[in-house]
Write a protein that holds these residues in place. Structure first.
Motif, PDB file in Angstrom:
ATOM      1  N   THR A 234      -4.221  29.136 -11.638  1.00  0.00           N
ATOM      2  CA  THR A 234      -5.189  28.092 -11.280  1.00  0.00           C
ATOM      3  C   THR A 234      -4.859  26.795 -12.002  1.00  0.00           C
ATOM      4  O   THR A 234      -4.877  25.715 -11.415  1.00  0.00           O
ATOM      5  CB  THR A 234      -6.617  28.537 -11.642  1.00  0.00           C
ATOM      6  OG1 THR A 234      -6.951  29.695 -10.883  1.00  0.00           O
ATOM      7  CG2 THR A 234      -7.631  27.436 -11.367  1.00  0.00           C
TER       8      THR A 234
ATOM      9  N   ARG B 112     -15.771  22.615 -11.152  1.00  0.00           N
ATOM     10  CA  ARG B 112     -16.176  23.321 -12.368  1.00  0.00           C
ATOM     11  C   ARG B 112     -14.959  23.812 -13.144  1.00  0.00           C
ATOM     12  O   ARG B 112     -14.904  23.691 -14.374  1.00  0.00           O
ATOM     13  CB  ARG B 112     -17.085  24.502 -12.011  1.00  0.00           C
ATOM     14  CG  ARG B 112     -18.511  24.106 -11.645  1.00  0.00           C
ATOM     15  CD  ARG B 112     -19.427  25.320 -11.615  1.00  0.00           C
ATOM     16  NE  ARG B 112     -19.002  26.297 -10.612  1.00  0.00           N
ATOM     17  CZ  ARG B 112     -19.413  26.291  -9.351  1.00  0.00           C
ATOM     18  NH1 ARG B 112     -20.238  25.342  -8.918  1.00  0.00           N
ATOM     19  NH2 ARG B 112     -18.997  27.230  -8.508  1.00  0.00           N
ATOM     20  N   ASN B 113     -13.981  24.360 -12.441  1.00  0.00           N
ATOM     21  CA  ASN B 113     -12.759  24.813 -13.114  1.00  0.00           C
ATOM     22  C   ASN B 113     -12.021  23.648 -13.764  1.00  0.00           C
ATOM     23  O   ASN B 113     -11.513  23.766 -14.886  1.00  0.00           O
ATOM     24  CB  ASN B 113     -11.837  25.512 -12.115  1.00  0.00           C
ATOM     25  CG  ASN B 113     -12.306  26.900 -11.759  1.00  0.00           C
ATOM     26  OD1 ASN B 113     -13.111  27.497 -12.474  1.00  0.00           O
ATOM     27  ND2 ASN B 113     -11.822  27.421 -10.649  1.00  0.00           N
ATOM     28  N   ARG B 114     -11.952  22.542 -13.055  1.00  0.00           N
ATOM     29  CA  ARG B 114     -11.278  21.357 -13.597  1.00  0.00           C
ATOM     30  C   ARG B 114     -11.973  20.898 -14.882  1.00  0.00           C
ATOM     31  O   ARG B 114     -11.310  20.630 -15.885  1.00  0.00           O
ATOM     32  CB  ARG B 114     -11.304  20.228 -12.548  1.00  0.00           C
ATOM     33  CG  ARG B 114     -10.785  18.887 -13.062  1.00  0.00           C
ATOM     34  CD  ARG B 114     -10.948  17.819 -11.971  1.00  0.00           C
ATOM     35  NE  ARG B 114     -10.712  16.497 -12.498  1.00  0.00           N
ATOM     36  CZ  ARG B 114      -9.528  15.927 -12.638  1.00  0.00           C
ATOM     37  NH1 ARG B 114      -8.443  16.568 -12.274  1.00  0.00           N
ATOM     38  NH2 ARG B 114      -9.413  14.706 -13.122  1.00  0.00           N
TER      39      ARG B 114
ATOM     40  N   ARG C  70      -3.456  23.253 -10.232  1.00  0.00           N
ATOM     41  CA  ARG C  70      -4.269  22.036 -10.312  1.00  0.00           C
ATOM     42  C   ARG C  70      -3.566  20.917 -11.070  1.00  0.00           C
ATOM     43  O   ARG C  70      -3.665  19.749 -10.710  1.00  0.00           O
ATOM     44  CB  ARG C  70      -5.609  22.359 -11.001  1.00  0.00           C
ATOM     45  CG  ARG C  70      -6.580  21.183 -11.057  1.00  0.00           C
ATOM     46  CD  ARG C  70      -6.959  20.782  -9.632  1.00  0.00           C
ATOM     47  NE  ARG C  70      -7.749  19.573  -9.617  1.00  0.00           N
ATOM     48  CZ  ARG C  70      -7.247  18.339  -9.654  1.00  0.00           C
ATOM     49  NH1 ARG C  70      -5.943  18.137  -9.742  1.00  0.00           N
ATOM     50  NH2 ARG C  70      -8.051  17.297  -9.596  1.00  0.00           N
TER      51      ARG C  70
ATOM     52  N   ALA D 282     -13.817  22.659 -16.907  1.00  0.00           N
ATOM     53  CA  ALA D 282     -13.622  23.654 -17.970  1.00  0.00           C
ATOM     54  C   ALA D 282     -12.236  23.525 -18.583  1.00  0.00           C
ATOM     55  O   ALA D 282     -12.078  23.614 -19.814  1.00  0.00           O
ATOM     56  CB  ALA D 282     -13.827  25.064 -17.406  1.00  0.00           C
ATOM     57  N   VAL D 283     -11.222  23.321 -17.751  1.00  0.00           N
ATOM     58  CA  VAL D 283      -9.859  23.176 -18.257  1.00  0.00           C
ATOM     59  C   VAL D 283      -9.725  21.914 -19.113  1.00  0.00           C
ATOM     60  O   VAL D 283      -9.131  21.941 -20.201  1.00  0.00           O
ATOM     61  CB  VAL D 283      -8.856  23.149 -17.086  1.00  0.00           C
ATOM     62  CG1 VAL D 283      -7.481  22.704 -17.571  1.00  0.00           C
ATOM     63  CG2 VAL D 283      -8.762  24.509 -16.421  1.00  0.00           C
TER      64      VAL D 283
ATOM     65  N   ASP E  65     -16.673  24.616  -6.905  1.00  0.00           N
ATOM     66  CA  ASP E  65     -16.054  25.575  -7.821  1.00  0.00           C
ATOM     67  C   ASP E  65     -14.779  25.003  -8.438  1.00  0.00           C
ATOM     68  O   ASP E  65     -14.493  25.212  -9.621  1.00  0.00           O
ATOM     69  CB  ASP E  65     -15.768  26.899  -7.110  1.00  0.00           C
ATOM     70  CG  ASP E  65     -14.852  26.736  -5.910  1.00  0.00           C
ATOM     71  OD1 ASP E  65     -14.794  25.631  -5.335  1.00  0.00           O
ATOM     72  OD2 ASP E  65     -14.191  27.730  -5.528  1.00  0.00           O
ATOM     73  N   ALA E  66     -14.015  24.253  -7.635  1.00  0.00           N
ATOM     74  CA  ALA E  66     -12.803  23.631  -8.165  1.00  0.00           C
ATOM     75  C   ALA E  66     -13.151  22.576  -9.207  1.00  0.00           C
ATOM     76  O   ALA E  66     -12.454  22.435 -10.217  1.00  0.00           O
ATOM     77  CB  ALA E  66     -11.999  23.005  -7.030  1.00  0.00           C
TER      78      ALA E  66
ATOM     79  N   VAL F 131      -9.937  30.505 -17.037  1.00  0.00           N
ATOM     80  CA  VAL F 131      -9.346  30.463 -15.698  1.00  0.00           C
ATOM     81  C   VAL F 131      -7.964  31.107 -15.756  1.00  0.00           C
ATOM     82  O   VAL F 131      -7.368  31.243 -16.823  1.00  0.00           O
ATOM     83  CB  VAL F 131      -9.227  29.011 -15.164  1.00  0.00           C
ATOM     84  CG1 VAL F 131     -10.582  28.326 -15.145  1.00  0.00           C
ATOM     85  CG2 VAL F 131      -8.224  28.201 -15.980  1.00  0.00           C
TER      86      VAL F 131
END
Length: 203
Positions: A67, A31-33, A71, A35-36, A28-29, A63
């Motif tokens: 978050t 995926r967030n990375r 990160r 996306a950002v 999940d992290a 996000v």
């Protein structure tokens, strides 16, 4: 063969070990990375690095702002992350690619090839590199990529009286702040030629 011999700077760490390892993250992290970074790259390209806020990046990535801050810390941290893949490609070519950028060429030839390859990386991403290098006093020298570039150039300048000092001197002319300031006056062709001459003088 990887470039592991020659005069060693700083902590005597081999060049190969100065590469930034990929982050170890939960799915999940990761995926967030992703996306950002995708949102930041798109917004920076559309509006310019200085005009885009971290709030805008977080909203575009879907996000929370917290978050993003946890990160990446700040815009400079985001810039470093965006540049990481591009720097890794250049580092891979230096370590394992064909000559003259890679091994098996004379040091002076390799320094000229590095100069051109670094400018090819720097100029299209000048605003991003500038943010990453000037976020705080001395930020440029704390970035892992700088330690790699410095070690590589010090090896190529082994015949200089002090390769470490010579490498810092040479890399100072490739600082994003400096390049951004002189490029409009000198132009790319003259800048490249001058850097080739500087490398030859330091060797």
């Amino acid at each position: 063969m990887p470039e592991l011999s020659g005069p060693r700077s700083g902590s005597e760490v081999p060049l190969e070990l100065l590469r930034t390892p990929p982050p170890k993250e939960r799915a999940d992290a990761a995926r967030n990375r992703a996306a950002v970074l995708e949102a930041a790259a798109r917004l920076f390209a559309e509006h310019g690095v200085e005009a885009v806020s971290l709030d805008a990046v977080a909203a575009a990535a879907g996000v929370g702002k917290g978050t993003l801050f946890r990160r990446f810390g700040d815009k400079a941290g985001l810039a470093v992350a965006l540049l990481d893949n591009r720097e890794s490609v250049l580092q891979e070519a230096i370590l394992y690619g064909p000559a003259p950028l890679g091994p098996d060429a004379a040091p002076t030839e390799r320094l000229t090839a590095f100069t051109d390859a670094y400018l090819d990386f720097l100029l299209p991403h000048l605003a991003l590199v500038r943010v990453s290098e000037t976020a705080s006093p001395g930020a440029r020298y704390r970035i892992g990529a700088y330690r790699f570039w410095h070690r590589h150039v010090a090896i190529l300048l082994a015949s200089a009286p002090d390769p470490d000092v010579a490498a810092h001197t040479f890399l100072a002319a490739l600082a994003a702040e400096h390049v951004a300031a002189v490029l409009p006056e000198l132009g790319e062709q003259r800048l490249r030629a001058g850097l080739h001459q500087l490398g030859a003088a330091l060797a």
